[in-house]
Design a protein around this motif. Sequence first.
Motif, mmCIF file in Angstrom:
data_model
loop_
_atom_site.group_PDB
_atom_site.id
_atom_site.type_symbol
_atom_site.label_atom_id
_atom_site.label_comp_id
_atom_site.label_asym_id
_atom_site.label_seq_id
_atom_site.Cartn_x
_atom_site.Cartn_y
_atom_site.Cartn_z
ATOM 1 N N VAL A 73 3.687 -14.322 -5.208
ATOM 2 C CA VAL A 73 3.115 -13.563 -6.309
ATOM 3 C C VAL A 73 4.196 -13.274 -7.337
ATOM 4 C CG1 VAL A 73 1.937 -11.438 -6.957
ATOM 5 C CG2 VAL A 73 1.410 -12.534 -4.775
ATOM 6 N N SER A 74 3.901 -13.543 -8.611
ATOM 7 C CA SER A 74 4.879 -13.302 -9.664
ATOM 8 C C SER A 74 4.978 -11.812 -9.956
ATOM 9 C CB SER A 74 4.481 -14.056 -10.926
ATOM 10 O OG SER A 74 3.328 -13.477 -11.499
ATOM 11 N N PRO A 75 6.035 -11.390 -10.664
ATOM 12 C CA PRO A 75 6.107 -9.979 -11.065
ATOM 13 C C PRO A 75 4.936 -9.619 -11.967
ATOM 14 C CG PRO A 75 8.220 -11.092 -11.380
ATOM 15 C CD PRO A 75 7.214 -12.158 -11.087
ATOM 16 N N LEU A 76 4.608 -8.347 -12.034
ATOM 17 C CA LEU A 76 3.619 -7.896 -12.998
ATOM 18 C C LEU A 76 4.123 -8.195 -14.407
ATOM 19 C CD1 LEU A 76 2.767 -4.551 -11.227
ATOM 20 C CD2 LEU A 76 1.117 -6.373 -11.700
ATOM 21 N N PRO A 77 3.238 -8.331 -15.390
ATOM 22 C CA PRO A 77 3.669 -8.703 -16.742
ATOM 23 C C PRO A 77 4.817 -7.844 -17.261
ATOM 24 C CG PRO A 77 1.288 -8.734 -16.609
ATOM 25 C CD PRO A 77 1.772 -8.168 -15.306
ATOM 26 N N GLY A 78 5.860 -8.517 -17.732
ATOM 27 C CA GLY A 78 7.005 -7.782 -18.241
ATOM 28 C C GLY A 78 7.816 -7.095 -17.171
ATOM 29 N N ALA A 79 7.521 -7.390 -15.903
ATOM 30 C CA ALA A 79 8.216 -6.750 -14.778
ATOM 31 C C ALA A 79 8.083 -5.232 -14.825
ATOM 32 C CB ALA A 79 9.688 -7.157 -14.736
ATOM 33 N N VAL A 80 6.894 -4.763 -15.244
ATOM 34 C CA VAL A 80 6.628 -3.329 -15.225
ATOM 35 C C VAL A 80 6.188 -2.912 -13.824
ATOM 36 C CG1 VAL A 80 5.963 -3.305 -17.647
ATOM 37 C CG2 VAL A 80 4.202 -3.575 -15.886
ATOM 38 N N GLY B 99 3.094 11.361 -3.986
ATOM 39 C CA GLY B 99 4.118 11.092 -4.975
ATOM 40 C C GLY B 99 4.662 12.362 -5.588
ATOM 41 N N MET B 100 5.451 12.193 -6.650
ATOM 42 C CA MET B 100 6.021 13.346 -7.324
ATOM 43 C C MET B 100 4.953 14.211 -7.984
ATOM 44 S SD MET B 100 9.500 11.987 -9.118
ATOM 45 C CE MET B 100 11.017 11.837 -8.155
ATOM 46 N N CYS B 101 3.952 13.542 -8.579
ATOM 47 C CA CYS B 101 2.980 14.269 -9.384
ATOM 48 C C CYS B 101 1.584 14.295 -8.794
ATOM 49 C CB CYS B 101 2.919 13.661 -10.787
ATOM 50 S SG CYS B 101 4.442 13.882 -11.715
ATOM 51 N N GLY B 102 1.336 13.531 -7.753
ATOM 52 C CA GLY B 102 0.009 13.502 -7.176
ATOM 53 C C GLY B 102 -0.104 12.428 -6.110
ATOM 54 N N ARG B 103 -1.334 12.177 -5.665
ATOM 55 C CA ARG B 103 -1.577 11.112 -4.703
ATOM 56 C C ARG B 103 -1.474 9.786 -5.429
ATOM 57 N NH1 ARG B 103 -3.659 12.554 0.158
ATOM 58 N NH2 ARG B 103 -2.801 10.522 0.716
ATOM 59 N N LEU B 104 -0.669 8.890 -4.892
ATOM 60 C CA LEU B 104 -0.178 7.736 -5.633
ATOM 61 C C LEU B 104 -0.551 6.425 -4.960
ATOM 62 C CD1 LEU B 104 1.719 7.318 -8.152
ATOM 63 C CD2 LEU B 104 3.604 7.144 -6.516
ATOM 64 N N ASP B 105 -1.090 5.502 -5.762
ATOM 65 C CA ASP B 105 -1.318 4.125 -5.337
ATOM 66 C C ASP B 105 -0.355 3.250 -6.127
ATOM 67 O OD1 ASP B 105 -3.541 4.688 -3.640
ATOM 68 O OD2 ASP B 105 -4.823 4.817 -5.392
ATOM 69 N N THR B 106 0.700 2.782 -5.489
ATOM 70 C CA THR B 106 1.689 1.949 -6.170
ATOM 71 C C THR B 106 1.439 0.486 -5.841
ATOM 72 O OG1 THR B 106 3.345 3.712 -6.123
ATOM 73 C CG2 THR B 106 4.151 1.465 -6.460
ATOM 74 N N TYR B 107 1.299 -0.337 -6.871
ATOM 75 C CA TYR B 107 1.021 -1.769 -6.693
ATOM 76 C C TYR B 107 2.338 -2.539 -6.717
ATOM 77 C CZ TYR B 107 -3.876 -0.656 -7.397
ATOM 78 O OH TYR B 107 -5.137 -0.141 -7.262
ATOM 79 N N VAL B 108 2.650 -3.174 -5.620
ATOM 80 C CA VAL B 108 3.913 -3.896 -5.492
ATOM 81 C C VAL B 108 3.617 -5.372 -5.236
ATOM 82 C CG1 VAL B 108 6.088 -4.098 -4.241
ATOM 83 C CG2 VAL B 108 5.015 -1.840 -4.534
ATOM 84 N N PRO B 109 3.895 -6.265 -6.204
ATOM 85 C CA PRO B 109 3.661 -7.699 -5.972
ATOM 86 C C PRO B 109 4.490 -8.233 -4.813
ATOM 87 C CG PRO B 109 4.056 -7.253 -8.282
ATOM 88 C CD PRO B 109 4.413 -5.997 -7.535
#
Length: 233
Positions: free
Chosen positions: A2-9, A223-233
């Motif tokens: 899987v490639s990085p998200l656009p712009g590696a964001v 997470g720091m600010c709330g419940r977090l769904d982090t998408y990691v390619p």
Amino acid sequence: MVSPLPGAVGISGLRVYDWPTADGLCGGSPHAHLTCAEAYVVVAGEGSVQTLTCDGFAETPLTPGTVAWFTPGTVHRLVNGDGALHIVVVMQNGGLPEAGDAVFTFPPETLNDPAAYGRAATLDPAARADTARRRRDLALEGFTALRARLDDGDPAALHDFYRSAVSLKAHLFPEWEKRWQTGAFAEALRTGAQLSRLGAGDIGHLTEAAVHRLEPPPERAFGMCGRLDTYVP
């Protein structure tokens, strides 16, 4: 692969904490990023983001459809106005925030003691919600003191915080540079190479087109600010 998200964001879904605080508001842990800009795309709910910069305190309303962003060094606190604030977070330099780029606004006695900071920032696996809430409240204590100094016209308030934050994270800078080189910088170089190839009439990279898809993370994190769904390619 899987490639990085656009712009590696970096992209995460965030449901901001609805836990009340000492000042009667609900929301997340105040913090700042040292190298990454951050953007909010509001999906649902209403609230605001309170910020501290060298220009002082500000508050930006957040309603569905709002896009708000800020640059590194902006101390920010998410406020969940109606208990339903849901945001898509877009982070510059994907990978760096996860590698420790963010610094909580803990009081100086904690911020300036790496061991104490580590204890305060780390969640207890057996009581994640409780320790996330205590961490948030400690960060709010420091945020409130920073704001008071700025409101009193003390321009050194944020400078002191920035120096402490840089000292705390300095040992990570070589690792961050490697992540940046293989992530955002590499993606920018790839775009430059594609432009050169197009200029020469080379369509090679277009023939390598592909579609990628990510499933939602299996477990929503605290997470720091709330419940977090982090998408990691």
